[in-house]
Design an enzyme around this catalytic site. Structure first.
Site, short mmCIF file in Angstrom:
data_model
loop_
_atom_site.label_atom_id
_atom_site.label_comp_id
_atom_site.label_asym_id
_atom_site.label_seq_id
_atom_site.Cartn_x
_atom_site.Cartn_y
_atom_site.Cartn_z
N GLN A 67 3.03 10.04 1.13
CA GLN A 67 4.30 9.33 1.27
C GLN A 67 5.27 9.65 0.13
OE1 GLN A 67 2.23 5.33 2.08
NE2 GLN A 67 4.14 5.15 3.22
N GLY A 69 0.82 -1.20 0.00
CA GLY A 69 0.00 0.00 0.00
C GLY A 69 0.86 1.25 0.00
N HIS A 88 -2.78 7.82 6.69
CA HIS A 88 -1.74 8.67 6.09
C HIS A 88 -2.33 9.99 5.59
CE1 HIS A 88 1.98 6.40 6.05
NE2 HIS A 88 1.38 5.31 5.60
N LEU A 112 6.11 1.71 4.43
CA LEU A 112 7.26 2.07 3.59
C LEU A 112 7.92 3.37 4.08
CD1 LEU A 112 5.88 1.21 0.03
CD2 LEU A 112 7.58 -0.07 1.36
NI NI Z 1 2.19 3.36 5.58
#
Ligand code: NI
Length: 175
Positions: free
Chosen positions: A51, A46, A139, A94
């Site tokens: 990000q 994901g 997020h 990540l």
């Molecule tokens: Ni994440």
């Protein structure tokens, strides 16, 4: 398509709230395509737009296992509109490489979202995908999975992680 750089904790941008997508234009499709390439390359299951440094409400997920066909979900302006039960599963991110922890989530989730053309869709999920939906939407609110740990666990995480970062810097400095 192009790979985008994935931001890592404690990058301040990861703590910011993303804005609703209103233009379903080529830039959005390009961003989604780049994110897909970046996620599979990482590899990860994901990725959320913040990000890669873009504060827009867009997430992607593919929680299929290795022996299953790809199950790519690209969700614009995603919202959880239902879900039940409790789950406690190990998560990673990540943006927080090298760290995993158990996080409490809903066991199932119903996601309402738009595709990159702006059409409204719904998807129900359990298991890893349900957890992924909740993790990625967090997020968009500037919340990382480590923010959902108990205060004690979070302070242990910070110490461990910062030490790891320092060690990495020292390594990079010496080469
Ligand atoms: Ni994440």
């Amino acid at each position: 398509m192009a790979l985008r750089e994935i931001l890592h904790y404690p990058e301040p941008l990861l703590k910011q709230k993303s804005v609703t997508v209103t233009d379903f234009n080529d830039d959005l499709k390009q961003l989604a395509a780049d994110m897909v390439e970046t996620m599979y390359d990482a590899p990860g299951v994901g990725l959320a737009a913040p990000q890669v440094g873009v504060l827009q409400r867009l997430i992607i997920l593919d929680c299929s296992s290795k022996d299953e066909p790809d199950d790519l979900l690209v969700a614009v302006n995603p919202e959880i509109i239902g879900g039940e039960g409790d789950s406690l599963e190990e998560e990673g991110c990540l943006s927080v490489p090298g760290y995993w922890a158990n996080v409490k989530r809903r066991a199932t989730a119903t996601l309402r979202y738009q595709d990159t053309e702006g059409n409204f869709c719904e998807r129900e999920a359990g298991g890893l995908l349900a957890i992924g939906m909740q993790h990625e939407i967090d997020h968009l609110e500037g919340i990382l999975f480590v923010d959902r740990l108990s205060p004690l666990k979070r302070s242990i995480f910070r110490k461990k992680y910062m030490k790891m970062l320092q060690e990495k810097e020292a390594e990079n400095g010496s080469t």
